[in-house]
Design an enzyme around this catalytic site. Sequence first.
Site, PDB file in Angstrom:
ATOM      1  N   GLU A 185      35.626  38.137  45.216  1.00  0.00           N
ATOM      2  CA  GLU A 185      35.819  39.163  44.180  1.00  0.00           C
ATOM      3  C   GLU A 185      34.566  39.231  43.326  1.00  0.00           C
ATOM      4  OE1 GLU A 185      39.409  39.073  41.743  1.00  0.00           O
ATOM      5  OE2 GLU A 185      40.589  38.374  43.458  1.00  0.00           O
ATOM      6  N   GLU A 187      42.453  31.900  43.029  1.00  0.00           N
ATOM      7  CA  GLU A 187      42.255  31.503  41.619  1.00  0.00           C
ATOM      8  C   GLU A 187      43.308  30.534  41.098  1.00  0.00           C
ATOM      9  OE1 GLU A 187      41.419  34.751  38.956  1.00  0.00           O
ATOM     10  OE2 GLU A 187      39.581  35.245  40.025  1.00  0.00           O
TER      11      GLU A 187
HETATM   12  C1  BG6 Z   1      41.067  38.029  39.352  1.00  0.00           C
HETATM   13  C2  BG6 Z   1      42.274  38.212  40.231  1.00  0.00           C
HETATM   14  O1  BG6 Z   1      41.436  37.145  38.353  1.00  0.00           O
HETATM   15  O2  BG6 Z   1      40.573  39.096  38.647  1.00  0.00           O
HETATM   16  C3  BG6 Z   1      42.638  39.648  40.537  1.00  0.00           C
HETATM   17  O3  BG6 Z   1      42.150  37.480  41.407  1.00  0.00           O
HETATM   18  C4  BG6 Z   1      42.422  40.488  39.311  1.00  0.00           C
HETATM   19  O4  BG6 Z   1      43.962  39.670  40.981  1.00  0.00           O
HETATM   20  C5  BG6 Z   1      40.943  40.420  38.962  1.00  0.00           C
HETATM   21  O5  BG6 Z   1      42.827  41.813  39.461  1.00  0.00           O
HETATM   22  C6  BG6 Z   1      40.576  41.257  37.768  1.00  0.00           C
HETATM   23  O6  BG6 Z   1      41.355  40.890  36.685  1.00  0.00           O
HETATM   24  P1  BG6 Z   1      42.251  41.936  35.918  1.00  0.00           P
HETATM   25  O7  BG6 Z   1      43.097  41.127  35.013  1.00  0.00           O
HETATM   26  O8  BG6 Z   1      41.321  42.843  35.226  1.00  0.00           O
HETATM   27  O9  BG6 Z   1      43.059  42.653  36.949  1.00  0.00           O
END
Ligand code: BG6
Length: 480
Positions: free
Chosen positions: A364, A165
């Site tokens: 993700e 990201e």
């Molecule tokens: C993404 C990241 O932005 O979203 C992760 O790559 C992150 O590291 C995930 O955990 C979810 O976001 P958050 O802020 O809820 O942890």
Amino acid sequence: MKYTNLKGFPENFLWGAGTSAFQCEGAALEDGKGKSIQDIKTIQQGMADYCVACDFYHRYKEDIALLAEMGLKVFRFSIAWTRILPEGVGEVNRKGIAFYNEVIDTCLKYGIEPMVTMYHFDLPAALDAAGGWLNPATIDAFEEYVRILFENYGDRVKYWLTINEQNMMILHRAILGSGEVSKKDTMQENHHMMVAQAKAMILCHKICPNGKIGPAPNVSIVYPFSCKPEDVLAANIYSAIRNWLYLDVAVFGEYNALAWNYMREKDILPVYAEGDEEILRAAHPDFIAFNYYNTQTVTACREDQSIEGKGDQQTTTGEAGIYLGLKNPHLPRTSFGWLIDPVGFRNALNEVYGRYHLPIVITENGIGEYDSLTEDGRIHDSYRIDFLRKHIEQMRLAINDGADVFGYCPWSAMDLVSSHQGFSKRYGFIYVNRTETEMLDLKRYKKDSFYWYQRVISTNGEDLSDRQEDESNGISGKTI
Ligand code: BG6
């Protein structure tokens, strides 16, 4: 469009799940590890820091055994730069090298393909103090770091992800770890990361004959709030700034025209150093990895419009005169306010494939929620099953639309510390018994979604039904 003959997921589809080092490992300063910017960032009082996280560093064997039990074909994790090079450059920490050798070998022992992110938000603090990504020396440091990774692990790791990201680190710099700098400096940092990524791709192809490498941005399709041409224009410009700027450089070796002219207008254009152009053009990803959570909706924005709030990875605020983020009235939200848009996932897959014609892996996708552990050791996370099922259905449709998708790694394999909202925001298939600040026993519990995903994988995505009664009958919730 529906298909009368819906084909299934490809044979050998890589069903997986992911984590990142700083959110999961803990042992923040153990065995020679140096501090990263995550270890020194100010954490809101009462919220989890990254010192212990889920203690994966000490429990990786039992954790990977659980992932194998779930049936994972691929495990996406990141390597902490500061475990390998505590100061970001210089002396190699042999204990750090040994740790990831163990993690990789444990995966392979279970037939799980390791997929390695080389840099996931955790820039070494020593490099940050020396100017971070604004300093071109960080490009050389990154190149040296990835060379060490390829030389040590390239014989066993086939899938490499360059930078997690990058677009979110640029657009939400303050919340993801590096504080604020001017927009011009931010775009220069971005350019340096682009060059560093290109060098990593070139090096991977040189050193690892079987290695495949790709970028891993966060992609969010941007909807115009209405069919007014001005809203469509605002959506296109924002999408260029948010999504395509990063992927165009990675794939074509040049900036997206709309994004470039936006930067020109704002007087924040990055400066190319001698040789950058050739390096960017010489580098080619083998695939595109992207993280998908939801979509954004914008309208055209007046010059004198005041923009409220700061936003985060999935929440757009706006920019005066360009675009203004609005709530999409058609979509539900999670308890943390992130929109849920499974059809947007199909749109994103089709758009990315249509633009770049490269194989795609999803690195993700998931839902952060307040899970609760029942007295008999169960976690009934039907909302997670529902979220993932709907996204997998849409991914299958996108494959039928023609998108070449070869893997899917939901976020996250196990509960971990959120990147900016603590430990209560849980994403995993495996519950980790701790609170924001109390470590409790850190015991692992299998959530209902664990059993559900196990069945999804064993049927190669054919059985997505939610048979909770069966799953919780005797086995669900047992600790290991
Ligand atoms: C993404 C990241 O932005 O979203 C992760 O790559 C992150 O590291 C995930 O955990 C979810 O976001 P958050 O802020 O809820 O942890």
